[in-house]
Design a protein around this motif. Structure first.
Motif, short mmCIF file in Angstrom:
data_model
loop_
_atom_site.label_atom_id
_atom_site.label_comp_id
_atom_site.label_asym_id
_atom_site.label_seq_id
_atom_site.Cartn_x
_atom_site.Cartn_y
_atom_site.Cartn_z
N LYS A 256 51.72 6.83 -31.36
CA LYS A 256 53.03 7.76 -32.29
C LYS A 256 54.27 7.31 -31.19
O LYS A 256 54.29 8.05 -30.15
N ILE A 257 55.36 7.06 -31.87
CA ILE A 257 56.48 6.90 -31.24
C ILE A 257 57.65 7.47 -32.17
O ILE A 257 57.64 7.33 -33.12
N GLY A 258 58.21 8.58 -31.59
CA GLY A 258 59.26 9.37 -31.96
C GLY A 258 60.61 8.77 -32.15
O GLY A 258 61.20 7.92 -31.17
N ILE A 259 61.07 8.53 -33.35
CA ILE A 259 62.61 7.62 -33.40
C ILE A 259 63.62 8.65 -33.87
O ILE A 259 63.49 9.30 -35.00
N ASP A 298 53.69 9.99 -28.52
CA ASP A 298 53.56 9.47 -27.31
C ASP A 298 54.68 8.92 -26.43
O ASP A 298 54.59 8.72 -25.16
N GLY A 299 55.52 8.65 -27.06
CA GLY A 299 56.94 8.08 -26.89
C GLY A 299 57.92 8.24 -27.53
O GLY A 299 57.77 8.73 -28.84
N ARG A 330 57.71 14.83 -18.03
CA ARG A 330 56.22 14.54 -18.04
C ARG A 330 56.02 12.95 -17.86
O ARG A 330 54.84 12.70 -18.13
N GLU A 331 56.91 12.45 -17.59
CA GLU A 331 56.81 10.73 -17.47
C GLU A 331 56.37 10.06 -18.78
O GLU A 331 55.72 9.15 -18.47
N LYS A 332 56.62 10.52 -19.84
CA LYS A 332 56.43 9.87 -20.99
C LYS A 332 57.23 8.75 -21.17
O LYS A 332 58.29 8.87 -21.03
N PRO A 333 56.79 7.70 -22.01
CA PRO A 333 57.70 6.53 -22.16
C PRO A 333 58.89 6.96 -23.01
O PRO A 333 58.80 7.36 -24.26
N CYS A 456 53.16 3.34 -24.04
CA CYS A 456 52.63 4.56 -24.95
C CYS A 456 51.13 4.65 -24.86
O CYS A 456 50.81 6.03 -25.13
N LYS A 457 50.27 3.78 -24.58
CA LYS A 457 48.94 4.10 -24.55
C LYS A 457 48.47 4.55 -23.15
O LYS A 457 47.41 5.07 -23.28
N LEU A 458 49.35 4.59 -22.20
CA LEU A 458 48.90 4.88 -20.98
C LEU A 458 48.82 6.37 -20.84
O LEU A 458 49.52 7.06 -21.29
#
Length: 458
Positions: A256-259, A298-299, A330-333, A456-458
């Motif tokens: 999931k990528i937030g836009i 996730d990003g 939190r070092e999220k992308p 984002c998968k990591l």
């Protein structure tokens, strides 16, 4: 569907955007499924195209994209459309260089073998209009000129003389003659029109403006003739390539990528979002102005826009500012582009006022300069990031008036053309966040979507 026409101008502000929008609106009213395109790197005009037609407007650019990719985008977009309207950029022959047509509207007309209707700023000229048309025709015989629209005409006599001259000295038909004082109500800013997503929320007369444009073109332009020209377009089905599969999804939506999407942030190329989905992302839209917290993602992708006009609203949403900073820590992308870069800094300075923002990137941005930056950029990544890998090269663009003063030193991009954040350095990296003044087009910089989703998968 191969039926298509390209609306080009003899110069900037000739009226091609008004003509294109009015054509799209009238054709949609007539029952056509209209697919819009915009030549060049522009977020704002396509936002109006999309609102009017109900379909995503696709950007095509001959500097960023090979001919094959331009056609891939065209065929992908038009597979269920009746007719395509392609709006040009600047003057027909303006491009990256003075010695060739790369990056110009003319290049796209030839790549897609599309009939061209030339919109002329006829203010204060009559017989000279025919010389202008003749010169455009002779300059590049490969362009399929199919008609002329005269704009900014001052009187009935002005119209008659200009039309007579074009009919006498050229082989092109005048398809429309638009009066000079026609009021459309389009509002302008330092980067162009007010974006449609913002205008429809903040301008009570916004939809009246669209209606004004539609009526203007219906009254003064021969729309049926333009449809006939579009129908005469050369069949280019044989130019389809196997790369069209590039736009077909082969993966499940696994991340999931937030836009960020609202009045302040809405500068996104459709293909960036489309290709993120195809690479395996589920896009979750949120508003840094109106939402109190981030969605579960996730990003993050924070695009460009006009944060300077909503600085007070952005500053007052303290819970969102805190959520975004913690997400980054939190070092999220996270990828932040132009307006997104500005938003992640400590503050923005506008005249004598200061507005506190996310505070992830040490430094501030300022709107207190006169000029704007509009450039193609050429660059290379100097280390791995959320969208690029070390030594990856790209062509992108800059489109802003702000200037950033960053305290940090961790730049991950070297530009050989363009300004970047400072002295040709761009791509400020903090934790797993990349913030740039450079705008990327994912159909040009192919690693963009795949790398972002993989991170984002990591």
């Amino acid at each position: 569907m191969d039926q298509r026409v390209l609306i080009a101008g003899d110069r900037s502000s000739a009226g091609k955007t008004t003509v294109s929008m009015g054509l799209m609106a009238n054709l949609k009213d007539k029952g056509y499924v209209v697919q819009p395109f915009k030549v060049g790197l522009d977020y704002i005009d396509p936002s109006y195209h999309s609102l009017i037609t109900g379909r995503p407007s696709r950007n095509i650019d001959g500097l960023l994209m090979k001919d094959e990719r331009i056609r891939d985008i065209f065929f992908d977009a038009t597979k269920d459309a009746d007719i395509s309207i392609i709006e040009g950029v600047r003057g027909l022959y303006e491009g990256y260089s003075a010695s060739n047509d790369i990056g110009s509207t003319a290049q796209i007309a030839k790549v897609l073998k599309t009939p061209v209707i030339l919109v002329i700023d006829a203010r204060s000229i009559t017989r000279s209009a025919s010389a202008l048309v003749k010169g455009y025709q002779l300059f590049d015989p490969e362009i399929n000129f199919s008609g002329v629209i005269l704009n900014h005409l001052g009187s009935k006599r002005h119209k008659e003389k200009a039309e007579e001259a074009i009919n006498r000295y050229t082989n092109l038909e005048v398809l429309g003659s638009i009066p000079r004082d026609s009021f459309t109500g389009i509002k302008m800013r330092h980067l162009g029109l007010v974006p449609a997503k913002e205008g429809e929320k903040t301008d009570k007369n916004f939809f009246n403006t669209i209606e004004n444009i539609k009526r203007l073109i219906a009254d003064y332009v021969d729309i049926d003739k333009i449809v006939s020209i579009a129908k005469s377009s050369e069949d280019i089905e044989n130019l389809k390539s196997s790369n069209t599969i590039f736009f077909q999804s082969s993966q499940q939506n696994t991340v999931k990528i937030g836009i960020a999407m609202d009045e302040a942030f809405n500068f996104y190329y459709y293909d960036n979002l489309y290709l993120l989905e195809n690479a395996g992302a589920k896009l979750i839209y949120f508003s840094p102005i109106h939402d109190k917290k981030l969605p579960e993602v996730d990003g993050l992708y924070i695009g460009g826009g006009y944060p300077e006009f909503y600085a007070e609203d952005l500053e007052s949403n303290k819970s969102m500012l805190t959520d975004i900073k913690r997400f980054c820590e939190r070092e999220k992308p996270v990828f932040a582009e132009c307006g997104g870069l500005v938003y992640l800094m400590d503050k923005m300075v506008i005249k004598n006022d200061e507005y506190s923002f996310v505070g992830l990137i040490d430094g501030y941005s300022s709107m207190n300069r006169d000029r704007r930056v509009v450039n193609y950029v050429l660059g290379k990544f100097t280390e791995n990031s959320v969208i690029g890998r070390e030594n990856d090269k790209f062509i992108g663009h800059e489109f802003h008036k702000s200037i950033a003063f960053c305290g940090g030193k961790n730049y991950t991009i070297n530009l050989t053309r363009g300004e970047g954040i400072k002295d040709g350095k761009d791509g400020m990296k903090v934790y797993n966040t990349l913030a740039t003044y450079t705008h990327f087009h994912a159909a040009s910089f192919l690693p963009f979507a795949k790398n972002f989703v993989e991170n984002c998968k990591l």
